[in-house]
Design an enzyme around this catalytic site. Structure first.
Site, short mmCIF file in Angstrom:
data_model
loop_
_atom_site.label_atom_id
_atom_site.label_comp_id
_atom_site.label_asym_id
_atom_site.label_seq_id
_atom_site.Cartn_x
_atom_site.Cartn_y
_atom_site.Cartn_z
N TRP A 282 -63.35 10.63 -30.24
CA TRP A 282 -63.25 9.71 -29.08
C TRP A 282 -63.66 10.25 -27.45
O TRP A 282 -63.20 11.67 -27.93
CB TRP A 282 -62.00 8.96 -28.92
CG TRP A 282 -61.21 8.34 -27.54
CD1 TRP A 282 -62.09 7.55 -27.07
CD2 TRP A 282 -60.26 8.26 -26.78
NE1 TRP A 282 -60.93 6.78 -26.24
CE2 TRP A 282 -60.16 7.65 -26.20
CE3 TRP A 282 -59.24 9.30 -26.82
CZ2 TRP A 282 -59.16 7.42 -24.91
CZ3 TRP A 282 -57.89 8.96 -26.36
CH2 TRP A 282 -58.61 7.93 -24.94
N ASP B 216 -54.04 12.24 -34.17
CA ASP B 216 -53.77 10.57 -33.16
C ASP B 216 -54.32 9.55 -34.11
O ASP B 216 -54.79 9.08 -34.70
CB ASP B 216 -55.14 11.23 -32.35
CG ASP B 216 -55.41 9.89 -31.54
OD1 ASP B 216 -54.19 8.99 -31.04
OD2 ASP B 216 -56.51 9.92 -30.16
N LYS C 222 -52.11 -0.79 -28.35
CA LYS C 222 -52.62 -1.60 -28.90
C LYS C 222 -52.14 -2.23 -29.94
O LYS C 222 -52.16 -3.77 -29.21
CB LYS C 222 -53.80 -0.73 -30.38
CG LYS C 222 -55.19 0.19 -29.37
CD LYS C 222 -55.71 -0.29 -28.73
CE LYS C 222 -55.55 0.53 -27.22
NZ LYS C 222 -57.39 1.80 -27.16
N1 PMP Z 1 -56.58 8.03 -28.87
C1 PMP Z 1 -57.13 7.33 -29.22
C2 PMP Z 1 -58.39 7.31 -30.65
C3 PMP Z 1 -57.96 5.85 -28.50
O1 PMP Z 1 -58.81 5.25 -28.71
C4 PMP Z 1 -57.22 5.08 -27.25
C5 PMP Z 1 -57.46 4.45 -25.94
N2 PMP Z 1 -58.67 4.01 -26.51
C6 PMP Z 1 -55.83 6.54 -27.31
C7 PMP Z 1 -56.00 7.39 -28.23
C8 PMP Z 1 -54.88 6.30 -25.94
O2 PMP Z 1 -54.63 5.07 -25.18
P1 PMP Z 1 -53.15 4.82 -24.72
O3 PMP Z 1 -53.37 6.57 -23.82
O4 PMP Z 1 -53.94 4.02 -23.97
O5 PMP Z 1 -52.13 4.94 -25.38
#
Ligand code: PMP
Length: 398
Positions: free
Chosen positions: A130, A211, A246
């Protein structure tokens, strides 16, 4: 002094969303940003979340500060979700958990925490990973290196190359893994592959840093945590950054958690004091609302069931869309095998298009995706399937 600051280009994904908003084509399709959408193209507030919010509105009697670890009670609920019930790392009192502003907050706090333990520590990330992992970890001062992961030609994990690389990772380095629904590829480790990674972490002495942004979007809540739970049994130290953006649909509330496994209780207490000092110096304490919703849902069996059902429906919808896309593409052409899309999991897959083809999809068809041809599958709808698949075939042929 500000005059010395140059204008930066727009973030590739957020910039794509802005361009999509401005596009007036009624057929436009946004396959860029990784946000779940239903068949009406809407990111809904989950019914369990809305019910929990109503309860919270009635129960909340103060807006006084919470604590640097977050909303009281939420952390033990989250521990159950991440580690399952009765995990030995938890019962041995080696686990410490704090709430963070989303998964990004968890990743950043983890990076600052690692900096305290081992300044500039090398952290290995998958190729690709990512995009935001790089600034989140790198800006804290960690040294980033890459291990091979996705093979674009075969549309699968190049596990031999990954193992060969991890076999040479020095003890004390960190290896960032995606728990499930790998972003951007959608290609996840099998159980056997997780076992091999756990064995490598044990023998090589690297620290796994996992993650988990999509727990429940792949195979199921417990299934998606398989790798994490295995690692928590296998190695003395583990870092987990989890997001509730999510799986609870809480994106803008910024709810996430950072959980660490330590070698023993004494180190866990010292580590927790460091964690709290890191967060105090960054943002003092995390937002309460999203974590409070997670807490209410996970402590109420009716709401837990409702939430799990809704999450199951979202997961199923994405899997159906994957299968529909494969068959829509197969109906229209025979040159390329797109069946890998149906085997991949979570929000994303690479279509395997060139940058020129991606730009043609945007310019000629108002279909938006990142230049790597990563699509967010949930951005599709059954209604748009024929339009999107025909457009893909058109740019592949011309
Ligand atoms: N890790 C990954 C792989 C993600 O895709 C995302 C969101 N796109 C996140 C972490 C972080 O998510 P958030 O900070 O929106 O909770």
């Amino acid at each position: 002094m500000f005059e010395s600051l140059p204008l930066l280009p727009a973030d590739p994904i957020l910039g794509l969303s802005a361009a999509f908003q401005q596009d007036t084509n009624p057929n436009k399709v946004d396959l860029g940003v990784g946000v779940y959408k239903n068949d009406a193209g809407v990111t809904p507030v989950m019914a369990a979340v809305a019910a929990a919010e109503r309860l919270r509105l009635n129960l909340e009697n103060t807006k006084a500060y919470t604590s640097p670890a977050g909303y009281p009670g939420a952390n033990n609920a989250v521990v159950g979700l991440v580690y399952g019930t009765g995990h030995t790392a938890v019962s041995d009192n080696r686990v410490r958990t704090i709430q963070t502003p989303g998964g990004c907050g968890a990743l950043r706090v983890a990076a600052e925490f690692i900096q305290r333990a081992k300044p500039g520590a090398t952290t290995w990330v998958s190729t690709p990973t990512w995009a935001n992992h790089i600034p989140l970890l790198g800006s804290a001062g960690l040294t980033l290196r890459e291990y091979p992961y996705y093979n674009y030609a075969t549309h699968s994990i190049d596990f031999d190359a990954m193992v060969a690389c991890l076999n040479n990772v020095p003890a004390g380095d960190l290896v960032l893994l995606h728990a499930c629904c790998h972003n951007p590829s959608g290609a996840d480790l099998s159980r056997e592959q997780w076992q091999e990674v756990a064995r490598l972490a044990q023998t090589r002495g690297f620290v796994p840093f996992v993650d988990m942004a999509y727990q429940g979007f792949g195979e199921g809540l417990d299934e998606d945590a398989y790798g994490i739970r295995l690692l928590a049994e296998s190695v003395p130290e583990l870092i987990i950054a989890a997001s509730f953006s999510k799986n609870f649909g809480l994106y803008r509330e910024r709810a996430g958690t950072l959980s660490l496994v330590f070698a023993n209780e004494t180190q866990a207490n010292a580590g927790m004091s460091q964690l709290l000092s890191v967060t105090r110096g960054l943002y003092s304490m995390p937002p309460a609302h999203g974590s409070a919703i997670v807490d209410i849902i996970l402590h109420n069996s009716g709401l837990t069931r409702q939430w799990q059902e809704e999450l199951g429906q979202m997961r199923q919808r994405i899997q159906n869309l994957r299968a529909e896309l494969v068959s829509a593409l197969n109906q229209r052409q025979g040159e390329r095998d797109f069946s890998f899309i149906a085997h991949e999991r979570g929000m994303f897959s690479f279509l395997g298009l060139s940058v020129e083809q991606v730009h043609r999809l945007k310019n000629e068809f108002s279909i938006y995706m990142t230049d790597t041809s990563r699509i967010s599958v949930a951005g599709l709808t059954t209604e748009k399937m024929a339009y999107v698949s025909q457009a893909i075939v058109n740019v592949l042929r011309a």
